[in-house]
Motif scaffolding. Structure first.
Motif, mmCIF file in Angstrom:
data_model
loop_
_atom_site.group_PDB
_atom_site.id
_atom_site.type_symbol
_atom_site.label_atom_id
_atom_site.label_comp_id
_atom_site.label_asym_id
_atom_site.label_seq_id
_atom_site.Cartn_x
_atom_site.Cartn_y
_atom_site.Cartn_z
ATOM 1 N N THR A 102 -3.450 8.473 1.505
ATOM 2 C CA THR A 102 -3.488 7.015 1.508
ATOM 3 C C THR A 102 -3.830 6.488 0.121
ATOM 4 N N CYS A 103 -2.942 5.673 -0.429
ATOM 5 C CA CYS A 103 -3.118 5.019 -1.735
ATOM 6 C C CYS A 103 -3.325 6.009 -2.874
ATOM 7 N N LYS A 126 1.323 5.418 1.648
ATOM 8 C CA LYS A 126 0.872 6.523 2.496
ATOM 9 C C LYS A 126 2.102 7.282 2.955
ATOM 10 N N TRP A 136 0.862 -1.176 0.000
ATOM 11 C CA TRP A 136 0.000 0.000 0.000
ATOM 12 C C TRP A 136 0.898 1.224 0.000
#
Length: 415
Positions: free
Chosen positions: A283-284, A277, A275
């Motif tokens: 985030t993403c 961040k 992922w």
């Protein structure tokens, strides 16, 4: 969340670039001999992952032409079929420094849900983020052997481990840095427990940099400020703006399964189970992944970046057969219930290296920063045991010390 099987097509549009602002660098030679069949647009991989939902492709791709069968004479022995090409065929390389506009964030690429409130509460109750005090006694035993970069022929593949996920890779006559972090500290983490394995002043001119994702232990602004701003950088989709704000002039953003070329070396961006961040609000917003580097002479290296174990590895191996060396993360895995989805443990790293079909594996992402609760020497002992249990040749596990180097010469590539 079950695993996604997304095989993206075009998820971005190219922004117009004036002739005055276009980068001067151009791609190198055509696709290397190992991927001899003509390149073609990215084709969705339709083989399903276990328990994976279907995912609507973002573009339509024409069917592949059938491969003609070999002609067989009635009076002669049948001619052996040619080796199967990568499937789907590799994408045409994109232009270096191409400015692109990404239509959306990348939450749909997650293969497991990000921690929710229940997981965070459990972590607050029982999760440990640092090893016990007894583990500190093992820090002086961590393998650290800095030395000068060995001389090598441009036709060879050479790697030097600077620590964590930072490598000096020499392939196809280029010097490439992976996730360069030469800083003593990164945000939110104690100082590194082993020094950098290669002094910055001892590096040869850097021809390119590849970045796996935007976490602070992989994307280090103080280190990158040391580079000339004309250095070509290859980054995940959505991360180009970060580099352009810092005045880098040749930034190539790629989606999964896309590629670019520089001086005869092909850079393919491939999926990972992770992922992204960097701040509270992003985030993403940029992608994450690994890199496959292929020289015109056929040498091929896989840099996995940061990843958990999952279905992507076998698909990478199918698209990029004949990987000579896989740089695989083996640390930052405990507690397992918290980190399983985003970090391989040593046994999973060995399994992943076999899934991609790598002939050799070099462990990384351990022994540098204390990011989790396992004892500091445990990743090394476990990966050696897992390699032996798998029945693999000991000489094919390149368990280098920080600062160590290995060279794969052309005559050894198929041994």
């Amino acid at each position: 969340m079950t695993q996604q099987t997304h095989e993206p097509g075009s998820t971005a549009t190219s922004a117009p670039t004036s002739a005055a602002s276009a980068p001067a660098l151009t791609g190198g030679a055509s696709t290397p001999a190992r991927t001899a069949p003509p390149t073609a647009p990215t084709v969705p991989d339709t083989s399903p992952a276990p328990n994976a939902p279907s995912f609507r492709a973002t573009s339509t791709v024409p069917d592949l032409p059938a491969t003609p069968a070999a002609t067989v004479s009635q009076a002669t022995t049948p001619v052996p079929a040619a080796p199967a090409p990568p499937f789907p065929p590799l994408a045409e390389p994109r232009a270096l420094g191409e400015r692109r506009v990404w239509a959306r964030p990348f939450h749909d690429r997650l293969t497991a849900p990000l921690p929710g409130l229940k997981a965070l509460a459990r972590f607050a109750r029982e999760g440990a983020v640092r090893p016990g005090p007894d583990s500190a006694a093992d820090i002086p035993q961590l393998p650290y052997e800095p030395g000068p970069l060995p001389r090598t022929d441009p036709g060879n593949l050479a790697v030097t481990w600077a620590g964590h996920a930072s490598w000096v890779v020499r392939i196809g006559g280029l010097t490439v840095l992976t996730d360069p972090v030469w800083s003593r500290r990164i945000l939110g983490t104690p100082a590194r427990i082993t020094p950098v394995g290669v002094a910055w002043d001892c590096l040869p001119p850097v021809d390119a940099v590849v970045i796996s994702h935007n976490h602070y232990d992989h994307l280090d602004a103080p280190t990158l400020r040391r580079l000339p701003r004309a250095t070509p950088v290859f980054v995940p989709a959505g991360l180009g703006r970060w580099f352009r704000r810092r005045r880098f002039t040749c930034v190539t953003e790629l989606d999964w399964w896309e590629a670019a070329e520089l001086s005869g070396v092909r850079f393919d961006f491939v999926p990972a189970h992770h992922w992204s961040k960097r701040t509270l609000l992003d985030t993403c917003r940029s992608l994450w992944g690994g890199w496959v580097l292929t020289a015109s002479g056929g040498q091929r290296l896989y840099f996995a970046g940061d990843t958990g174990y999952g279905h992507w590895f076998s698909r990478i191996g199918r698209r990029y057969p004949g990987i000579d060396l896989a740089l695989m993360p083996i640390g930052a895995y405990d507690p397992r219930w918290w980190l399983r989805d985003v970090h391989c443990d040593p046994e999973e790293a060995v399994r992943a290296a076999r899934d991609v079909g790598a002939r050799r594996m070099a462990p990384m992402h351990w022994g540098t920063f204390v990011l989790s609760a396992e004892p500091v020497l445990e990743p090394l002992t476990r990966v050696r045991a897992a390699w032996e249990k798998a029945g693999l040749a000991p000489e094919d596990l390149w368990d280098l010390p920080v600062g160590g180097s290995r060279i794969l010469r052309r005559e050894e590539e198929r041994v």
